[in-house]
Design a protein around this motif. Structure first.
Motif, PDB file in Angstrom:
ATOM      1  N   TRP A  33       0.844  -1.200   0.000  1.00 17.53           N
ATOM      2  CA  TRP A  33       0.000   0.000   0.000  1.00 17.53           C
ATOM      3  C   TRP A  33       0.880   1.251   0.000  1.00 17.53           C
ATOM      4  O   TRP A  33       1.915   1.296   0.654  1.00 17.53           O
ATOM      5  CB  TRP A  33      -0.896  -0.011   1.238  1.00 17.53           C
ATOM      6  N   ASP A  34       0.454   2.288  -0.746  1.00 16.76           N
ATOM      7  CA  ASP A  34       1.242   3.521  -0.811  1.00 16.76           C
ATOM      8  C   ASP A  34       0.959   4.393   0.404  1.00 16.76           C
ATOM      9  O   ASP A  34       0.094   5.267   0.380  1.00 16.76           O
ATOM     10  CB  ASP A  34       0.943   4.279  -2.112  1.00 16.76           C
ATOM     11  N   GLN A 134      -6.741   5.787   4.200  1.00 19.23           N
ATOM     12  CA  GLN A 134      -6.242   7.108   4.606  1.00 19.23           C
ATOM     13  C   GLN A 134      -6.968   7.585   5.860  1.00 19.23           C
ATOM     14  O   GLN A 134      -8.185   7.438   5.951  1.00 19.23           O
ATOM     15  CB  GLN A 134      -6.550   8.163   3.524  1.00 19.23           C
ATOM     16  N   SER A 150     -11.536   2.210  -0.011  1.00 22.16           N
ATOM     17  CA  SER A 150     -11.617   1.623  -1.358  1.00 22.16           C
ATOM     18  C   SER A 150     -13.060   1.500  -1.844  1.00 22.16           C
ATOM     19  O   SER A 150     -13.306   1.006  -2.939  1.00 22.16           O
ATOM     20  CB  SER A 150     -10.952   0.244  -1.367  1.00 22.16           C
ATOM     21  N   THR A 174      -9.546   7.189  -3.544  1.00 14.24           N
ATOM     22  CA  THR A 174      -8.792   8.368  -3.095  1.00 14.24           C
ATOM     23  C   THR A 174      -7.368   7.947  -2.729  1.00 14.24           C
ATOM     24  O   THR A 174      -7.169   7.047  -1.912  1.00 14.24           O
ATOM     25  CB  THR A 174      -9.486   9.022  -1.881  1.00 14.24           C
ATOM     26  N   LEU A 175      -6.387   8.617  -3.350  1.00 13.87           N
ATOM     27  CA  LEU A 175      -4.974   8.281  -3.123  1.00 13.87           C
ATOM     28  C   LEU A 175      -4.328   9.201  -2.088  1.00 13.87           C
ATOM     29  O   LEU A 175      -3.390   8.808  -1.406  1.00 13.87           O
ATOM     30  CB  LEU A 175      -4.202   8.393  -4.444  1.00 13.87           C
ATOM     31  N   SER A 176      -4.822  10.447  -2.001  1.00 13.32           N
ATOM     32  CA  SER A 176      -4.294  11.373  -0.995  1.00 13.32           C
ATOM     33  C   SER A 176      -5.352  12.423  -0.708  1.00 13.32           C
ATOM     34  O   SER A 176      -6.237  12.658  -1.529  1.00 13.32           O
ATOM     35  CB  SER A 176      -3.005  12.048  -1.476  1.00 13.32           C
ATOM     36  N   ASN A 190      -7.325  11.248  -6.976  1.00  7.27           N
ATOM     37  CA  ASN A 190      -8.019   9.971  -7.159  1.00  7.27           C
ATOM     38  C   ASN A 190      -7.311   9.103  -8.207  1.00  7.27           C
ATOM     39  O   ASN A 190      -6.503   9.594  -8.990  1.00  7.27           O
ATOM     40  CB  ASN A 190      -9.466  10.205  -7.579  1.00  7.27           C
ATOM     41  N   LYS A 191      -7.674   7.839  -8.195  1.00 10.78           N
ATOM     42  CA  LYS A 191      -7.038   6.875  -9.099  1.00 10.78           C
ATOM     43  C   LYS A 191      -7.339   7.171 -10.570  1.00 10.78           C
ATOM     44  O   LYS A 191      -6.625   6.723 -11.462  1.00 10.78           O
ATOM     45  CB  LYS A 191      -7.502   5.459  -8.732  1.00 10.78           C
ATOM     46  N   PRO A 217       0.199   6.557  -9.017  1.00  8.66           N
ATOM     47  CA  PRO A 217      -0.481   7.451  -8.060  1.00  8.66           C
ATOM     48  C   PRO A 217       0.145   8.835  -7.929  1.00  8.66           C
ATOM     49  O   PRO A 217       1.362   8.977  -7.949  1.00  8.66           O
ATOM     50  CB  PRO A 217      -0.371   6.688  -6.729  1.00  8.66           C
ATOM     51  N   GLN A 219      -0.017  12.597  -5.575  1.00 10.35           N
ATOM     52  CA  GLN A 219      -0.272  13.100  -4.223  1.00 10.35           C
ATOM     53  C   GLN A 219      -0.482  14.604  -4.292  1.00 10.35           C
ATOM     54  O   GLN A 219       0.043  15.266  -5.200  1.00 10.35           O
ATOM     55  CB  GLN A 219       0.941  12.808  -3.309  1.00 10.35           C
TER      56      GLN A 219
END
Length: 502
Positions: A33-34, A134, A150, A174-176, A190-191, A217, A219
């Motif tokens: 996971w990032d 997150q 997710s 959502t990535l950040s 977002n992805k 991804p 940020q």
């Protein structure tokens, strides 16, 4: 003739502490996971670890350096891997954790640190249908937490009442996420490669743009004065950074390519010095820049380089730094070997006196506004403190929050009109709870002073179970009706075909 831009941060340098002054022998998580996997504050360092049959993270007092024992106590209450952790900015003993088990848990760490495994959280926040990746605290409002999962949902919580203040649907994972300086706005990546500005109180997406075109991804972090700093990848998979103005996302103020590495770059922002540190996953270096109001806006300062790549990284808040040594940043770098290396960044100065220009008043640990007032529409800048005499940690009262099964009865008996919450997509548990005796309509008479309204928790839980049973039966009935309709449609088609043949 080119001239060198003057900056008091041009000579900032990072120098790691000796191994015996760092933390060693840590079983750092192997999750893909990032996440930064590490979070620090002036009292504790927390690191996500490998855990058999569940999720756990390590919490050590900042000054307890050296070799970490194999049987060291852990925070171990999650049923699946922990993906993200974040210390509360207003209480150094409160930490939030997000997990693959679809829950967010809030923990209170004892003042002296852990002496045994901590398995009882202060409160569980349950609303996500899939893993939660997150958790981010609000910078100024007390007990307000963002979680993103997710299930393509973001929830803004009032942790003290375990209730959702805002539910936000996003088009993709959502990535950040990052609040602006006073917490009135939110930026997310977002992805689907988009960066979106969101009103965290209403959930409305106010603007969006494709910040970086690469598939990997990106940020984003909100800077002061309405600027947004992003990191991501180009179509050719080159790593980039960009600076945006929230008022006009049509094109970036700056976009620069960094290199061709493939690790996600995490930006860390210092609002006091307007410096941004870029730490790439799997990199062995940390780059740092100064952001100014005038073009070209982002000025490269220098980089810290070592031979070991970083597995994860933690960033100390300004109030945890050693001002007497002119330390302006401190990173906690996780190595694959199990070492957590401490890297102070300092400005070389000869004077022993407090350097006012390096340390303007910084955000303290006192919330500027209550969760209720913030949700009602009020904004407040962070309450600033001076670091001239150093920051003194003060033991604070923990979150007096509901625990697990009591969550249904932890609804206020009467809410002030200003903090009434509306949900676009109501949460079943909250709705069920509000239909029970704990809920009062807005025009209900207040409970007379000195009297306590009694709840029958067992009855309330039983009612919720009955509601769930009814829903299950209804779903079964709908399925049966759908099958019948399908059969009828098939029959009609056969009749039409037969008629056509004749």
């Amino acid at each position: 003739m080119a001239f060198m831009r003057a900056s008091k941060f041009r000579h900032v340098f990072g120098k790691p502490l000796r191994k015996d002054q760092c933390y060693d022998n840590i079983r750092i998580t192997k999750s893909s996971w990032d996440s930064t996997f590490c979070c620090v504050n002036p009292k504790f360092v927390a690191i996500i670890t490998e855990a058999a049959g569940g999720g756990a993270f390590l919490v050590l007092p900042v000054n307890k350096v050296g070799r970490v024992e194999r049987d060291v106590p852990l925070v171990a209450g999650h049923k699946a891997a922990v993906l993200d952790i974040n210390w509360c900015p207003h209480n150094d003993q409160i930490i939030a954790s997000a997990s693959e088990d679809c829950t967010v848990k809030i923990w209170e760490i004892p003042d002296e640190g852990l002496v045994k495994n901590l398995t009882e959280s202060v409160v569980d926040l349950v609303a996500h249908q899939r893993r939660v990746g997150q958790v981010i605290w609000h910078p100024t409002a007390n007990n307000v937490l963002l979680s993103a999962g997710s299930d393509n949902k973001i929830f803004i919580w009032n942790v003290a009442t375990a209730e959702v203040l805002t539910e936000i649907d996003t088009p993709d994972l959502t990535l950040s996420a990052s609040f602006n300086y006073n917490g009135s706005k939110l930026v997310v990546t977002n992805k689907d490669k988009m960066m979106r500005l969101i009103d965290p109180r209403t959930g409305e997406i106010t603007a969006e743009v494709q910040a970086h075109h690469g598939a990997k991804p990106s940020q984003a972090v909100y800077l002061k004065e309405g600027k947004i700093f992003t990191t991501g990848f180009s179509r050719m998979s080159e790593r980039q950074y960009a600076l945006w103005d929230e008022k006009d996302l049509s094109k970036p103020l700056v976009m620069e390519e960094i290199d061709n590495s493939n690790g996600v770059i995490f930006p860390f922002y210092d609002a006091d010095t307007s410096m941004v540190y870029l730490c790439g996953k799997g990199d062995s270096l940390i780059r740092y820049y100064e952001v100014t109001e005038d073009a070209p806006y982002v000025h490269y300062l220098n980089l810290y380089q070592s031979s070991d790549p970083q597995r994860g990284i933690g960033y100390m808040p300004k109030r945890g730094l050693n001002v007497n040594a002119c330390e302006i940043a401190r990173f906690y770098k996780l190595l694959n070997s199990g070492l957590c290396e401490i890297i102070p960044f300092t400005v070389p100065r000869k004077s022993e006196l407090f350097q006012d220009d390096l340390y303007p008043d910084t955000a303290g640990d006192i919330p500027a506004i209550s969760a209720e007032d913030w949700h009602a529409g009020k904004n407040a800048e962070p309450i600033l403190i001076s670091l001239k005499d150093g920051y003194k940690t003060v033991k604070k009262e923990g979150i007096k929050a509901v625990k697990k099964s009591d969550a249904l009865t932890k609804m206020p008996t009467k809410k002030p009109a200003s903090s009434t919450t509306t949900h676009d997509h109501g949460e079943e548990a909250s709705e069920a709870a509000s239909s029970g005796p704990a809920h009062q309509p807005e025009n209900a008479k207040p409970v007379p002073s000195g009297q306590v309204e009694k709840f029958d928790a067992t009855k309330l839980i039983k009612e919720v179970e009955q509601l769930k049973e009814i829903i299950k039966k209804q779903e079964k009935r709908i399925k049966e009706l759908e099958n019948k309709v399908s059969e009828m449609e098939s029959g009609m088609e056969e009749i039409v075909n037969d008629t056509g043949a004749v």
